[in-house]
Design an enzyme around this catalytic site. Structure first.
Site, short mmCIF file in Angstrom:
data_model
loop_
_atom_site.label_atom_id
_atom_site.label_comp_id
_atom_site.label_asym_id
_atom_site.label_seq_id
_atom_site.Cartn_x
_atom_site.Cartn_y
_atom_site.Cartn_z
N CYS A 1 0.83 -1.21 0.00
CA CYS A 1 0.00 0.00 0.00
C CYS A 1 0.86 1.25 0.00
O CYS A 1 1.99 1.24 0.50
CB CYS A 1 -0.88 0.02 1.24
N ARG B 1 4.60 0.50 -6.35
CA ARG B 1 4.63 -0.40 -5.20
C ARG B 1 3.66 -1.56 -5.37
O ARG B 1 3.75 -2.56 -4.65
CB ARG B 1 4.28 0.37 -3.93
N TRP C 1 -3.20 -2.55 -1.55
CA TRP C 1 -2.86 -3.89 -2.02
C TRP C 1 -3.57 -4.83 -1.06
O TRP C 1 -3.19 -4.92 0.12
CB TRP C 1 -1.34 -4.08 -1.99
N ASN D 1 -1.15 1.32 5.91
CA ASN D 1 -0.31 0.34 5.23
C ASN D 1 0.15 -0.63 6.29
O ASN D 1 0.61 -0.22 7.36
CB ASN D 1 0.90 1.07 4.60
N GLY D 2 0.02 -1.93 6.03
CA GLY D 2 0.45 -2.93 7.02
C GLY D 2 -0.70 -3.84 7.40
O GLY D 2 -1.71 -3.91 6.67
N GLU E 1 16.76 -16.97 -11.16
CA GLU E 1 16.39 -15.56 -11.34
C GLU E 1 15.71 -15.35 -12.70
O GLU E 1 14.73 -14.60 -12.81
CB GLU E 1 17.63 -14.68 -11.19
N LYS F 1 12.00 -13.82 -13.11
CA LYS F 1 11.71 -12.63 -13.92
C LYS F 1 10.58 -12.94 -14.89
O LYS F 1 9.64 -12.17 -15.01
CB LYS F 1 12.93 -12.18 -14.74
N GLU G 1 7.11 -13.51 -13.18
CA GLU G 1 6.44 -12.38 -12.52
C GLU G 1 5.93 -11.33 -13.50
O GLU G 1 4.93 -10.69 -13.22
CB GLU G 1 7.28 -11.77 -11.39
N HIS H 1 16.30 -35.75 -12.69
CA HIS H 1 15.61 -36.18 -11.46
C HIS H 1 14.17 -35.69 -11.42
O HIS H 1 13.57 -35.63 -10.36
CB HIS H 1 16.39 -35.70 -10.23
N LYS I 1 5.98 -3.97 -4.86
CA LYS I 1 7.42 -3.73 -4.96
C LYS I 1 8.13 -4.07 -3.66
O LYS I 1 9.16 -4.70 -3.65
CB LYS I 1 7.68 -2.26 -5.34
#
Ligand code: M6R
Length: 610
Positions: free
Chosen positions: A2, A27, A77, A103-104, A483, A487, A490, A506, A605
């Site tokens: 948020c 964010r 969010w 926020n939180g 990574e 990328k 997402e 495997h 973010k």
């Protein structure tokens, strides 16, 4: 997650609150809202809507706000309750006297809500936030600050709050516990914000609120108090970011701009951290004697920062011969990690606000470890909780997908490995000089890769229809594979898995057929031949191979139809060169698929809640 903005001053607040809010879009959010105090009658008025800020602006066209010089705005969010208009912030008590953005997470909201309902309060939303204005109203006896203090003494969890009241139209209150919140100081105007870039246009004089602090803002002054009521004299920082750091500067997306900033980020780190062939790790917070005592390293981080940490493990073990464990912060915090006062815990975080990493650090400190953080955001919570901080100074990273922060973290870890190897006496001076020389070449190599990005773009576009991707790497490029997969998933939402190539037989080999693309890191290394064998196994099952190889390697063309070359560097440093094609593959595929590259769905973010 948020985003919060607050303004109190002489100007019209609504346009400032909306425009500044746009700078927090990066964010990640799913709805937005604004609440103000009407200059005409002192009443609270608010508007909110599901979706992007433009949806809020459309609503404001039909239902405009009154003239106002004080208010707050918010991007939400969703955590508690679906992303819809009712659950969006701000929230008010039923008398309409107190309005809150948050926020939180308020962990004990259910208990509080039940007791407030018993007292006759009526709730509209499913959020945890809504208890706050009701609690303030419950405690209000004419003193706004006292009522806020009483209310927050009942809250458990992590929260940043912006609060206004129709009874006190000339006051804006900000509270910080765990979630970041700053105060911006202007002339006859003051601001609150979740992050510096949001208010850079208005002021560079910033107070980073500390945990358990309350700021009381009027247009002329800001007073800061600890929760126990003591008044504090906060440090005012003059922020040096340029405004263009938070603009796209002609690039189609922030992510693309940030990919292109990597040569200068690494160059800056090299220039400032290697002076006359000496390492200059100012901020490390530990003497050589303390570093020498260390007999193990534990790296804690999340997401991309965790992958950087994995590269760090290879480097530290190789150069300094110190055992390293790399842990996901979210797992570490709930284990009983074996840590002693001879352990060095390295916390890596771009934002320095990731809740799990902060919790991991607190856990490690309880066990006597020294904390060294590698962090990008100045003054973040993580930097304040660490003995030492190595700032990466990569500049604001706006794209949700981390790019320049990742390579900066890796580069810093190389420097740290070199430092540890010097202190532990595990490196000869010739080898040290050679590695420093090779590291200094990286920015020029980055320019070469970026110059040739059209090849990466066309391979990516040709591959954008694949429904599933596998990324394979070995040894120090195993993290590169992880990574690359992160990328891609997402920002393009294509299922993608990163694997150590040796693990392919495997399990993941079962995925391979003509509908899968496999990105293989096949740069020059001691285990190059083994990677080639893996590639052959993929091809014989008709998987489509995209190989990332070292410039000049003609042999690879016999094995892969699609080859992306990166210039030759020392094997140890290949994760730096391989990172850029990985980022660009994801970028071009996401663009081709019409995805929102900078603000992918569901992502934030900085993940400031657990
Ligand atoms: O701010 P941090 O570096 O602590 O963030 C950690 C992760 O949330 C972050 O790297 C995330 O995985 C990125 N979206 C990856 O691109």
């Amino acid at each position: 997650m948020c985003g919060i903005i607050g303004y109190i001053g002489k100007k019209q607040a609504a346009p400032i609150l909306i425009e500044s809010l746009r700078k927090l879009e990066y964010r990640g959010y799913d709805s937005s809202g604004i609440g103000v105090i009407s200059s005409a009658d002192g009443k609270i008025v608010f508007r909110k809507n599901k979706g992007k800020i433009n949806a809020l602006c459309n609503l404001l066209k039909f239902s405009p706000l009154p003239k106002t010089t004080c208010g707050v705005s918010h991007t939400r969010w969703a955590t508690h309750g679906a992303p819809n208009r009712i659950n969006s912030h701000p929230h008010v008590d039923e008398s309409g006297q107190f309005l809150v953005v948050h926020n939180g997470i308020i962990e004990n909201y259910e208990v509080l809500k039940d007791s407030l309902i018993k007292k006759g309060h009526k709730f509209l939303s499913q959020t945890d936030t809504e208890v706050v204005p009701h609690l303030i109203q419950e405690y209000y006896k004419g003193d706004f600050l006292e009522a806020v203090k009483k209310a927050i003494s009942k809250l458990k969890g992590a929260f940043a709050l912006g609060i206004i009241s129709s009874n006190h139209p000339d006051v804006l209150i900000a509270v910080r516990v765990g979630s970041p919140l700053i105060v911006g100081l202007g002339k006859d105007e003051n601001f609150i914000a979740s992050d510096v870039p949001a208010i850079l246009e208005h002021t560079r004089r910033i107070i980073y609120l500390k945990d358990e602090q309350i700021a009381v803002l009027t247009k002329e002054r800001v007073d800061v108090f600890n929760f126990d009521g003591t008044k504090v004299k906060p440090q005012v920082h003059n922020v040096e970011f340029k405004v263009d750091c938070v603009e796209k500067q002609g690039f189609a997306h922030f992510m693309l701009k940030e990919v292109h900033e990597q040569p200068q980020v690494i160059q800056h780190m090299i220039n400032t951290r290697i002076v006359r062939n000496q390492l200059k790790l100012d901020g490390i917070g530990l003497s050589d004697k303390q570093l020498k005592r260390i007999n193990n390293v534990v790296i804690v981080a999340c997401g991309t920062a965790y992958h950087a940490g994995m590269v760090g493990r290879y480097a530290i073990e190789l150069l300094a011969n110190v055992p390293v464990a790399v842990e996901l912060s979210s797992e570490f915090r709930y284990r009983k990690p074996i840590i002693s006062n001879k352990s060095l815990v390295i916390a890596i975080s771009q934002s320095g606000e990731t809740a799990d990493t902060l919790a991991a650090v607190r856990e490690a400190k309880k066990r006597g470890a020294k904390i060294l953080s590698i962090c990008n955001v100045l003054g973040s919570s993580l930097s304040r909780e660490s003995e030492g901080v190595l700032y990466t100074h990569a500049g604001p990273e706006i794209g949700v997908a981390s790019t320049k922060a990742y390579t900066a973290q890796i580069c810093m870890l190389y420097l740290l490995s070199l430092k540890l190897s010097l202190v532990h006496g595990t490196i000869r001076s010739g080898e040290f000089k050679y590695l420093v020389k090779k590291l200094k070449e990286i920015p020029a190599l980055y320019h070469q890769i970026l110059k040739d990005k059209s090849n990466i773009a066309s391979i990516a576009k040709r591959s954008s229809h694949f429904g599933c991707f596998l990324f394979l790497g070995r040894n120090i490029n195993y993290p590169s594979a992880l990574e690359g997969a992160l990328k891609l998933k997402e920002i393009s939402y294509i299922p993608a898995e990163g694997y150590a190539a040796g693990e392919m037989k495997h399990g993941p080999i079962a995925l391979i057929d003509e509908y899968r693309a496999v990105v293989c890191v096949a740069t020059e290394s001691d285990i190059y031949d083994k990677m080639i064998s893996n590639i052959q196994e993929i091809r014989s099952r008709r998987g489509k191979v995209i190989a990332i190889a070292t410039a000049g390697d003609e042999q690879i063309k016999n094995h892969a139809a699609n080859v992306i070359y990166v210039p030759k560097t020392e094997q140890l440093f290949t994760p730096l060169t391989v990172a850029i094609p990985m980022q660009l593959i994801a970028y071009y595929i996401a663009v081709k698929r019409g995805c929102d590259v900078d603000q992918p769905r569901n992502l934030a973010k900085s993940v400031t809640v657990e």
